[in-house]
Scaffold this motif. Structure first.
Motif, PDB file in Angstrom:
ATOM      1  N   LEU A  36       0.821  -1.211   0.000  1.00 24.33           N
ATOM      2  CA  LEU A  36       0.000   0.000   0.000  1.00 24.33           C
ATOM      3  C   LEU A  36       0.854   1.260   0.000  1.00 24.33           C
ATOM      4  CD1 LEU A  36      -2.782  -1.156   2.481  1.00 24.33           C
ATOM      5  CD2 LEU A  36      -2.920  -1.008  -0.009  1.00 24.33           C
ATOM      6  N   VAL A  37       2.006   1.199   0.655  1.00 20.42           N
ATOM      7  CA  VAL A  37       2.922   2.338   0.620  1.00 20.42           C
ATOM      8  C   VAL A  37       3.481   2.522  -0.785  1.00 20.42           C
ATOM      9  CG1 VAL A  37       5.156   3.187   1.426  1.00 20.42           C
ATOM     10  CG2 VAL A  37       3.526   2.222   3.061  1.00 20.42           C
ATOM     11  N   PRO A  40       0.120   3.986  -3.712  1.00 21.96           N
ATOM     12  CA  PRO A  40      -0.889   4.814  -3.018  1.00 21.96           C
ATOM     13  C   PRO A  40      -2.191   4.964  -3.791  1.00 21.96           C
ATOM     14  CG  PRO A  40       0.878   6.173  -3.930  1.00 21.96           C
ATOM     15  CD  PRO A  40       1.321   4.745  -4.064  1.00 21.96           C
ATOM     16  N   GLY A  41      -2.200   4.672  -5.076  1.00 23.52           N
ATOM     17  CA  GLY A  41      -3.419   4.798  -5.859  1.00 23.52           C
ATOM     18  C   GLY A  41      -4.302   3.565  -5.837  1.00 23.52           C
ATOM     19  N   ILE A  42      -3.855   2.511  -5.134  1.00 26.08           N
ATOM     20  CA  ILE A  42      -4.609   1.249  -5.094  1.00 26.08           C
ATOM     21  C   ILE A  42      -5.214   1.056  -3.709  1.00 26.08           C
ATOM     22  CG2 ILE A  42      -4.457  -1.268  -5.259  1.00 26.08           C
ATOM     23  CD1 ILE A  42      -2.248  -0.921  -7.298  1.00 26.08           C
ATOM     24  N   THR A  43      -6.479   0.674  -3.679  1.00 23.83           N
ATOM     25  CA  THR A  43      -7.161   0.299  -2.441  1.00 23.83           C
ATOM     26  C   THR A  43      -7.418  -1.204  -2.476  1.00 23.83           C
ATOM     27  OG1 THR A  43      -8.253   2.445  -2.228  1.00 23.83           O
ATOM     28  CG2 THR A  43      -9.242   0.586  -1.047  1.00 23.83           C
ATOM     29  N   VAL A  44      -7.033  -1.897  -1.420  1.00 27.14           N
ATOM     30  CA  VAL A  44      -7.270  -3.340  -1.324  1.00 27.14           C
ATOM     31  C   VAL A  44      -8.393  -3.573  -0.322  1.00 27.14           C
ATOM     32  CG1 VAL A  44      -6.288  -5.599  -0.825  1.00 27.14           C
ATOM     33  CG2 VAL A  44      -4.861  -3.823  -1.867  1.00 27.14           C
ATOM     34  N   PHE A 211       3.802  -8.001  -6.780  1.00 26.64           N
ATOM     35  CA  PHE A 211       4.388  -7.685  -5.479  1.00 26.64           C
ATOM     36  C   PHE A 211       4.452  -8.926  -4.594  1.00 26.64           C
ATOM     37  CE2 PHE A 211       4.480  -6.141  -1.152  1.00 26.64           C
ATOM     38  CZ  PHE A 211       5.356  -5.065  -1.206  1.00 26.64           C
ATOM     39  N   LEU A 212       3.344  -9.672  -4.534  1.00 25.83           N
ATOM     40  CA  LEU A 212       3.298 -10.850  -3.658  1.00 25.83           C
ATOM     41  C   LEU A 212       4.245 -11.945  -4.141  1.00 25.83           C
ATOM     42  CD1 LEU A 212      -0.532 -11.147  -2.900  1.00 25.83           C
ATOM     43  CD2 LEU A 212       1.267 -10.154  -1.473  1.00 25.83           C
ATOM     44  N   LYS A 213       4.443 -12.056  -5.438  1.00 26.43           N
ATOM     45  CA  LYS A 213       5.346 -13.082  -5.979  1.00 26.43           C
ATOM     46  C   LYS A 213       6.790 -12.833  -5.551  1.00 26.43           C
ATOM     47  CE  LYS A 213       4.978 -14.283 -10.289  1.00 26.43           C
ATOM     48  NZ  LYS A 213       4.784 -14.148 -11.749  1.00 26.43           N
ATOM     49  N   LYS A 214       7.127 -11.584  -5.285  1.00 27.55           N
ATOM     50  CA  LYS A 214       8.494 -11.265  -4.856  1.00 27.55           C
ATOM     51  C   LYS A 214       8.754 -11.708  -3.426  1.00 27.55           C
ATOM     52  CE  LYS A 214       8.764  -7.156  -7.835  1.00 27.55           C
ATOM     53  NZ  LYS A 214       8.904  -5.689  -7.864  1.00 27.55           N
TER      54      LYS A 214
END
Length: 214
Positions: A36-37, A40-44, A211-214
């Motif tokens: 999220l940092v 900043p343009g994405i809301t989960v 991101f999660l794959k990293k």
């Protein structure tokens, strides 16, 4: 709208996820803050539910589950390392009741059972050794779907439970708990993110996957 979003320099939008309590409180809790940092343009938007949900019918973009819980018609992407369950109790409990040498010996112990909310049934404990799979039903004084509650009972010295190795690592290192039947508890497929087949994955979801794959 999704096609136009792909032309932005940075991905934006909402990613709607569904997952289990354990995955949310461990895997996502460790990784989402940094994502999220960085975006900043994405809301989960995360919905936590231990039932297996239909992500298409319920309006989710993706789900996070253990590898073998993903439907065959979904695109599944491994995003976590292998995991492992361990059978644990306090050393004092094992001294008083004996250490099992085979999963069927658990029938003689007070075990915490897991209530499967999707099927409404009591989940058996799953084991594997030398390619042989075994599902052992256990009984005891507690049936629940709470890791914290199960661990509290086990730490009291009155029960046996099956837990993720990550959840009991500190207990094992300190000697507060002791694992048995480790040769019957090999690692299994870790966490997968799954989503419906599409020609183009929305940029916000693609950013989360990368991101999660990293």
């Amino acid at each position: 709208m999704e096609a136009l979003a792909a032309f932005r320099d940075t991905p934006e939008g909402i990613v709607r996820l569904t997952t289990f309590h354990w995955i949310a409180s461990t895997f996502l809790a460790q990784r989402l803050p940094a994502f999220l940092v960085a975006h900043p343009g994405i809301t989960v938007q995360v919905t936590v539910d231990d039932k297996l949900q239909d992500i298409v019918a319920d309006g989710f973009d993706a789900g996070l589950r253990f590898g073998d819980d993903v439907e065959k018609d979904m695109i599944a992407i491994r995003v976590g390392p292998p995991l492992r369950h361990l059978v644990v109790a306090t050393p004092d409990y094992w001294d008083r009741h004996g250490r099992p040498t085979h999963p069927r010996d658990l029938r003689n112990h007070r075990c915490v059972s897991y209530h499967n909310l999707s099927s409404g049934s009591i989940s058996p404990w799953e084991f594997e050794k030398d390619g042989r799979e075994l599902r052992q039903r256990v009984e005891g004084g507690l049936i629940c779907n709470s890791v914290d509650l199960a661990l509290s009972l086990v730490r009291s010295g009155e029960s046996v439970s099956l837990h993720m190795e990550e959840d009991v690592a500190d207990d094992l290192a300190s000697g507060r708990l002791e694992a048995v039947l480790q040769d019957w508890c090999p690692p299994f497929d870790g966490i997968s993110l799954f989503h419906p087949s599409r020609r183009q994955t929305p940029p916000a979801l693609r950013a989360l996957i990368d991101f999660l794959k990293k």
